[in-house]
Design an enzyme around this catalytic site. Structure first.
Site, short mmCIF file in Angstrom:
data_model
loop_
_atom_site.label_atom_id
_atom_site.label_comp_id
_atom_site.label_asym_id
_atom_site.label_seq_id
_atom_site.Cartn_x
_atom_site.Cartn_y
_atom_site.Cartn_z
N GLU A 1 -0.93 6.09 14.78
CA GLU A 1 -0.33 5.16 13.81
C GLU A 1 0.23 6.03 12.70
O GLU A 1 -0.53 6.67 11.97
CB GLU A 1 -1.39 4.18 13.30
CG GLU A 1 -0.79 3.03 12.50
CD GLU A 1 -1.04 3.17 11.01
OE1 GLU A 1 -0.10 3.60 10.31
OE2 GLU A 1 -2.16 2.87 10.57
N LYS B 1 -13.19 12.95 12.11
CA LYS B 1 -12.77 13.87 11.05
C LYS B 1 -11.99 13.08 10.01
O LYS B 1 -10.82 12.76 10.20
CB LYS B 1 -11.88 14.99 11.59
CG LYS B 1 -11.64 16.09 10.53
CD LYS B 1 -10.33 16.84 10.71
CE LYS B 1 -9.18 16.24 9.98
NZ LYS B 1 -9.29 16.23 8.48
N CYS C 1 1.28 2.78 4.63
CA CYS C 1 2.32 3.05 5.62
C CYS C 1 3.05 1.78 6.04
O CYS C 1 4.21 1.82 6.45
CB CYS C 1 1.73 3.74 6.85
SG CYS C 1 0.26 2.93 7.49
N GLU D 1 9.87 8.07 3.77
CA GLU D 1 8.65 7.39 3.36
C GLU D 1 8.17 8.02 2.05
O GLU D 1 7.65 9.14 2.05
CB GLU D 1 7.58 7.48 4.44
CG GLU D 1 6.35 6.67 4.12
CD GLU D 1 5.30 6.73 5.22
OE1 GLU D 1 4.63 5.72 5.45
OE2 GLU D 1 5.15 7.80 5.84
#
Length: 479
Positions: free
Chosen positions: A245, A170, A279, A378
């Site tokens: 992750e 997906k 990231c 973040e």
């Protein structure tokens, strides 16, 4: 205008179980650039059933058969690399040079590394009087993000294929075009029916039923920490394996030496790559307090080299992926100003001359404290924070003072010192002087996730370990 109204299930392109679709917005124009079928739990059921049916045959395939398939995929991948790059530019705003280069190139690199790792991988090992066997875990749900689509698809699909697993992919609904082209590549390469399946859609409609499906044995997810927590909870009832992750807030410790200004400049440019939507980006630059003014000067000099504009043109970075991402970044930039950080360059609003598209000014803050929002959260945009440290112990303390632990960086001419610093940082990978290696493990500590991807290390999460006791080795008859 692209239209993708079929899913790839059981080796065929099939209609979705419902007529729902979703639009894909080109972030450079803010206009609809494609329509994609939106899946449902019924589509997930079909895809998982196809993967389950195919598992018996593919799980017993030989290493040679898997290597041959991966090599076929490699040839098709090269043939379609231009199509992949065009899709990347359109769906998530990657500049043409980046799309044709690192974005598509990462997928090819991981594929080549997987082939080499498979050719040398030990699936059986004698330990004392037992045989330790590594077997495929089963049917895998692979859920990938929008920021590095081919990288994240590659580090999940290729290890799963190499180890004998079957799967349902997906992709993110923000970058579905590359997933569709990728499925065409695997189909043309001759992947056996049901081994690889593709269902498009959003998290609630597809991700939730897929990660919680009783016939899925393992979930591999890359995305935000918030979403990762939800997926882990959803999968828990089935006691299935979950690898993740997740987010990051990577420290970049710049050592005080003759290369200081150059390393600050490199850190600015590296942070801005892919519009800061990485990231593992070095988003927190740590410099000696006594060199803060030098760092500000070097960052200010480096910033103009990060040009922003139409991704089809000759610019360093394009837009960020969506309106919501743009608004989040703008809010955090303003928060940094309100909290008293020194704005070195950039700031709120679009770059000059750009009135449409989700473009963000490359922004650098200095004199940042580690308790400020721009140092904790973040941002996932082209925003660098520069923090000061007193000595190496203080730098490491600041580097580790985060809920994340995905990636870190050390820059300095003294390699022995840099290596010593790298050992003390709590992160899944630490790059010294921007080193890069497809064979190195990649994954996080703390809220950056669990499990490891890349190279042979990426195989382990897709394998069960079986001990066959009483498997005494054959006597040596050579004497």
């Amino acid at each position: 205008m692209r239209e993708y109204r079929k899913f790839y299930i059981g080796g065929r392109w099939v209609d979705s179980a419902q007529s729902a679709t979703f639009d894909v917005i080109n972030p450079a124009t803010e206009e609809v650039c494609g329509t994609v079928a939106s899946g449902s739990a019924a589509d997930v059921d079909k895809a998982v059933a196809a993967a389950r049916q195919a598992f018996g045959g593919w799980s017993t395939s030989t290493v040679e058969e898997r290597v041959e398939l991966l090599q076929n995929i490699s040839a098709e991948y090269q043939n379609r690399s231009g199509d992949l790059a065009a899709a990347l530019t359109e769906e998530m705003g990657a500049p043409t040079a980046l799309a044709n280069g690192f974005q598509v190139g990462l997928g090819a690199g991981h594929l080549g590394t997987a082939i080499e790792a498979l050719q040398n991988f030990m699936f059986e090992e004698q330990r004392g009087e037992s045989l330790v066997v590594k077997e495929p875990v089963g049917v895998c749900a692979l859920i990938t993000p929008w920021n590095w689509p081919m990288n994240q698809i590659a580090v999940k699909v290729f290890p799963a294929l190499a180890t004998g697993c079957t799967m349902v992919l997906k992709p993110s609904e923000r970058s579905p075009f590359t997933g569709q082209v990728f499925a065409e590549i695997l189909d043309a390469a001759g992947v056996p029916a049901g081994v690889f399946n593709l269902v498009q859609g959003d998290g609630p409609s597809v991700g939730v039923p897929l990660s919680g499906h009783p016939d899925v044995d393992m979930v591999s997810f890359t995305g935000s920490t918030r979403a990762g927590i939800d997926i882990a909870k959803n999968a828990a009832a089935g006691v299935k394996r979950v690898t993740q992750e997740l987010g990051g807030k990577g420290p970049n410790i710049v050592l005080d030496d003759d290369d200081f200004a150059e390393n600050v400049s490199k850190g600015v440019v590296t942070m801005m790559l892919n519009s800061g939507q990485t990231c593992s980006a070095p988003s927190r630059m740590l410099v000696p307090n006594g060199r803060m003014e030098d760092a500000i000067a070097a960052a200010k000099d480096a910033a103009p080299s990060v040009t922003v504009g139409d991704p089809s043109g000759d610019f360093s970075i394009g837009p960020v992926v969506s309106a919501s991402q743009f608004e989040k970044i703008q809010g955090l930039i303003q928060q940094g100003i309100d909290d008293g950080a020194t704005l070195v360059t950039g700031g709120p609003g679009r770059p000059e001359g750009l009135t449409k598209g989700f473009y963000v000014q490359p922004t650098v803050f200095a004199d940042v404290k580690n308790d400020m929002a721009i140092a904790r959260e973040e941002i996932f945009g082209p925003v660098l924070t520069i923090l000061g440290y007193e000595d190496i112990d203080h730098a490491i303390e600041i580097a580790n003072d985060t809920e994340y632990g995905l990636a870190a960086f050390v820059a300095g001419a003294d390699l022995d010192k840099a290596r010593s610093v790298a050992r003390r940082i709590r992160a899944g990978s630490v790059a010294i002087n921007d080193a890069f290696d497809f064979c190195a493990p990649f994954g996080g500590y703390k809220k950056s996730g669990n499990g490891r991807e890349w190279g042979a290390f990426g195989f382990d999460d897709y394998l069960e370990i079986k001990g066959i006791l009483g498997y005494r080795p054959a006597p040596d008859v050579s004497e």
